[in-house]
Motif scaffolding. Structure first.
Motif, PDB file in Angstrom:
ATOM      1  N   LEU A 124      48.717  38.036  36.939  1.00  0.00           N
ATOM      2  CA  LEU A 124      49.304  36.697  36.937  1.00  0.00           C
ATOM      3  C   LEU A 124      49.900  36.370  38.302  1.00  0.00           C
ATOM      4  CD1 LEU A 124      50.956  36.473  33.409  1.00  0.00           C
ATOM      5  CD2 LEU A 124      48.893  35.309  34.217  1.00  0.00           C
ATOM      6  N   ASP A 125      50.508  37.373  38.946  1.00  0.00           N
ATOM      7  CA  ASP A 125      51.005  37.165  40.307  1.00  0.00           C
ATOM      8  C   ASP A 125      49.855  36.805  41.246  1.00  0.00           C
ATOM      9  OD1 ASP A 125      53.654  37.634  39.707  1.00  0.00           O
ATOM     10  OD2 ASP A 125      53.606  39.733  40.326  1.00  0.00           O
ATOM     11  N   ARG A 126      48.739  37.481  41.100  1.00  0.00           N
ATOM     12  CA  ARG A 126      47.568  37.225  41.947  1.00  0.00           C
ATOM     13  C   ARG A 126      47.045  35.809  41.684  1.00  0.00           C
ATOM     14  NH1 ARG A 126      47.343  40.549  44.484  1.00  0.00           N
ATOM     15  NH2 ARG A 126      46.530  42.350  43.414  1.00  0.00           N
ATOM     16  N   ILE A 127      46.942  35.438  40.429  1.00  0.00           N
ATOM     17  CA  ILE A 127      46.409  34.123  40.059  1.00  0.00           C
ATOM     18  C   ILE A 127      47.310  32.998  40.562  1.00  0.00           C
ATOM     19  CG2 ILE A 127      45.915  32.608  38.098  1.00  0.00           C
ATOM     20  CD1 ILE A 127      45.184  35.180  36.531  1.00  0.00           C
ATOM     21  N   ALA A 128      48.610  33.231  40.586  1.00  0.00           N
ATOM     22  CA  ALA A 128      49.561  32.201  40.983  1.00  0.00           C
ATOM     23  C   ALA A 128      49.587  31.964  42.494  1.00  0.00           C
ATOM     24  CB  ALA A 128      50.959  32.570  40.491  1.00  0.00           C
ATOM     25  N   ASP A 129      48.907  32.787  43.250  1.00  0.00           N
ATOM     26  CA  ASP A 129      48.896  32.678  44.705  1.00  0.00           C
ATOM     27  C   ASP A 129      47.915  31.591  45.155  1.00  0.00           C
ATOM     28  OD1 ASP A 129      49.508  33.889  47.424  1.00  0.00           O
ATOM     29  OD2 ASP A 129      47.310  34.032  47.341  1.00  0.00           O
ATOM     30  N   LEU A 151      37.437  41.326  41.668  1.00  0.00           N
ATOM     31  CA  LEU A 151      37.128  39.900  41.580  1.00  0.00           C
ATOM     32  C   LEU A 151      36.222  39.420  42.708  1.00  0.00           C
ATOM     33  CD1 LEU A 151      40.749  38.749  40.683  1.00  0.00           C
ATOM     34  CD2 LEU A 151      38.844  39.179  39.112  1.00  0.00           C
ATOM     35  N   VAL A 152      36.204  40.177  43.803  1.00  0.00           N
ATOM     36  CA  VAL A 152      35.433  39.823  44.991  1.00  0.00           C
ATOM     37  C   VAL A 152      34.764  41.090  45.508  1.00  0.00           C
ATOM     38  CG1 VAL A 152      35.749  39.189  47.429  1.00  0.00           C
ATOM     39  CG2 VAL A 152      36.839  37.843  45.663  1.00  0.00           C
ATOM     40  N   SER A 153      33.567  40.947  46.060  1.00  0.00           N
ATOM     41  CA  SER A 153      32.918  42.080  46.719  1.00  0.00           C
ATOM     42  C   SER A 153      32.780  41.771  48.207  1.00  0.00           C
ATOM     43  CB  SER A 153      31.555  42.394  46.091  1.00  0.00           C
ATOM     44  OG  SER A 153      30.681  41.310  46.272  1.00  0.00           O
ATOM     45  N   ARG A 154      32.811  42.822  48.997  1.00  0.00           N
ATOM     46  CA  ARG A 154      32.753  42.709  50.454  1.00  0.00           C
ATOM     47  C   ARG A 154      31.499  43.411  50.957  1.00  0.00           C
ATOM     48  NH1 ARG A 154      34.264  45.924  54.876  1.00  0.00           N
ATOM     49  NH2 ARG A 154      35.310  44.786  56.557  1.00  0.00           N
ATOM     50  N   LYS A 155      30.786  42.733  51.849  1.00  0.00           N
ATOM     51  CA  LYS A 155      29.582  43.330  52.441  1.00  0.00           C
ATOM     52  C   LYS A 155      29.710  43.234  53.957  1.00  0.00           C
ATOM     53  CE  LYS A 155      24.611  42.644  52.889  1.00  0.00           C
ATOM     54  NZ  LYS A 155      23.523  41.707  52.624  1.00  0.00           N
ATOM     55  N   ALA A 156      29.691  44.394  54.620  1.00  0.00           N
ATOM     56  CA  ALA A 156      29.761  44.435  56.076  1.00  0.00           C
ATOM     57  C   ALA A 156      28.371  44.737  56.627  1.00  0.00           C
ATOM     58  CB  ALA A 156      30.757  45.491  56.531  1.00  0.00           C
TER      59      ALA A 156
END
Length: 118
Positions: free
Chosen positions: A17-22, A66-71
């Motif tokens: 919830l803290d993450r979502i509220a950002d 929630l997110v993926s990172r590709k370098a």
């Protein structure tokens, strides 16, 4: 199995919830709903976010799945972020907050002005 209760101060759901509220989370997920985006493009499109804050936000979203990172090993390294299936379910839910804010900001500002005048 423990049943989550967000009203309990010790419930781990409070972390998400803290993450979502950002605000940076809401804006980053909204942009990623349109497809993969490179880091610098995200930074350009989210006006006002610092490189440090965007990096921290994306790392947290990646940690939460929630997110993926590709370098890509280019010079300099190209980093692209994508929304995961789990992130897409959240983004579809919280994007309504962004849309609500855009649609109702004038009414909120008017209410604040009336309140402050008293």
């Amino acid at each position: 199995m423990h049943i989550p209760n967000t009203f309990d101060a010790n419930c781990p759901t409070r972390l998400i919830l803290d993450r979502i509220a950002d605000k940076w989370t809401v804006l980053a997920l909204a942009l990623l709903m349109g497809g993969p985006v490179r880091f610098n493009e995200l930074r350009r499109r989210i006006d006002g976010v610092s490189q440090k804050m965007l990096s921290q936000t994306l790392k947290s979203l990646e940690r939460d799945g929630l997110v993926s990172r590709k370098a890509t090993p280019t010079v300099p390294v190209t980093v692209e972020y994508s929304i995961t299936p789990l992130g897409a379910t959240l983004a579809a839910t919280i994007d309504g907050l962004r849309v609500w804010a855009e649609c109702n900001i004038n009414d909120v500002l008017a209410a604040q002005k009336r309140y402050d005048a008293v």
